[in-house]
Design an enzyme around this catalytic site. Structure first.
Site, short mmCIF file in Angstrom:
data_model
loop_
_atom_site.label_atom_id
_atom_site.label_comp_id
_atom_site.label_asym_id
_atom_site.label_seq_id
_atom_site.Cartn_x
_atom_site.Cartn_y
_atom_site.Cartn_z
N LYS A 13 35.89 -2.59 -15.98
CA LYS A 13 36.71 -1.06 -16.64
C LYS A 13 38.16 -0.95 -16.09
CE LYS A 13 34.50 2.23 -14.59
NZ LYS A 13 35.95 3.68 -14.57
N ARG A 84 31.25 12.52 -15.14
CA ARG A 84 30.42 11.69 -14.02
C ARG A 84 29.46 12.14 -14.49
NH1 ARG A 84 31.55 7.23 -11.30
NH2 ARG A 84 33.39 6.91 -9.88
N ARG A 123 30.34 -12.83 -6.77
CA ARG A 123 31.89 -12.54 -6.23
C ARG A 123 32.03 -13.21 -4.83
NH1 ARG A 123 32.92 -6.26 -7.69
NH2 ARG A 123 33.74 -6.11 -9.86
N ARG A 155 30.45 -9.80 0.07
CA ARG A 155 30.45 -8.10 0.60
C ARG A 155 29.26 -7.99 0.27
NH1 ARG A 155 35.50 -6.05 -1.84
NH2 ARG A 155 34.34 -6.21 -3.69
N ARG A 166 23.46 -0.28 -7.76
CA ARG A 166 23.99 0.45 -8.28
C ARG A 166 24.31 0.87 -9.43
NH1 ARG A 166 28.88 -3.12 -6.28
NH2 ARG A 166 29.93 -2.20 -7.59
#
Ligand code: ZN
Length: 209
Positions: A13, A84, A123, A155, A166
């Site tokens: 995004k 949202r 990542r 992370r 998430r």
């Protein structure tokens, strides 16, 4: 023209937002940026953000309303991070109606969970600011930063179980919003698989039509 951009974590995004505002010379209205800015001068917002609690709808709406009152929104904008919830979407509609403005399209970037997990959980980041991906952008030496030679970090937010959580939060929150815009007839579904250029082509085509 005014647009809204929706997409789950890992959908790219941020990249698409940048491509859209650069190509069409419109404003990027990101609530993430607004929060970072507001935090400096607003102790209430600072408190919410530092406690990790969700900022209440009314505060978010108020912040966006104030932003939409500035003259520069005349050239068109892309909303990113807002709305949202359906409540926020309804409030946005009211505000825009008062200002005789409207949203031309809501782009919803879609990718399947498997791809989102693959993108995010792979990542690896470095304290120097560099970022890598185990398969898509691998460092020359495994787990070592190409630029400064330090060990790369995974992370906790990027770990698979956290990513799945998430994604499920996003889906629960956003599904009613997507239905809301589908009913208004302005939802444009974008296939988020494939590279950023391919994804952007779909958005560009839709805007140009
Ligand atoms: Zn580094």
């Amino acid at each position: 023209m005014n647009y809204i951009l929706l997409g789950p974590p890992g959908a790219g995004k941020g990249t698409q937002a940048k491509l859209i505002v650069d190509e069409f010379k419109i404003l990027h209205l990101s609530t993430g940026d607004m929060f970072r800015e507001a935090k400096k001068s607003d102790p209430v917002i600072k408190e919410y953000l530092s406690s990790g609690h969700l900022v209440p709808d009314e505060i978010v709406i108020d912040m966006v309303v104030k932003r939409l009152e500035k003259d520069d929104v005349q050239k068109g904008f892309l909303l990113d991070g807002f709305p949202r919830t359906v409540h926020q979407a309804q409030e946005l509609d009211k505000i825009l109606q008062e200002k005789h403005k409207k949203i031309a399209a809501v782009f919803s970037i879609q990718i399947d969970n498997h791809e989102a997990v693959r993108r995010i959980s792979g990542r690896r980041v470095c304290v120097c600011g560099a970022s890598f991906h185990v398969s898509m952008l691998a460092p020359k030496k495994e787990n070592i930063c190409d630029y400064c030679g330090k060990d790369l970090l995974h992370r906790s937010d990027d770990k698979e179980d956290v990513v799945r959580e998430r994604l499920s939060v996003y889906e629960t929150q956003t599904k009613p919003l997507i239905d809301y815009y589908k009913k208004s007839g302005i939802l444009v579904e974008i296939d988020g698989h494939g590279n950023e250029k391919k994804v952007f082509e779909q958005i560009k085509k839709s805007i140009n039509e």
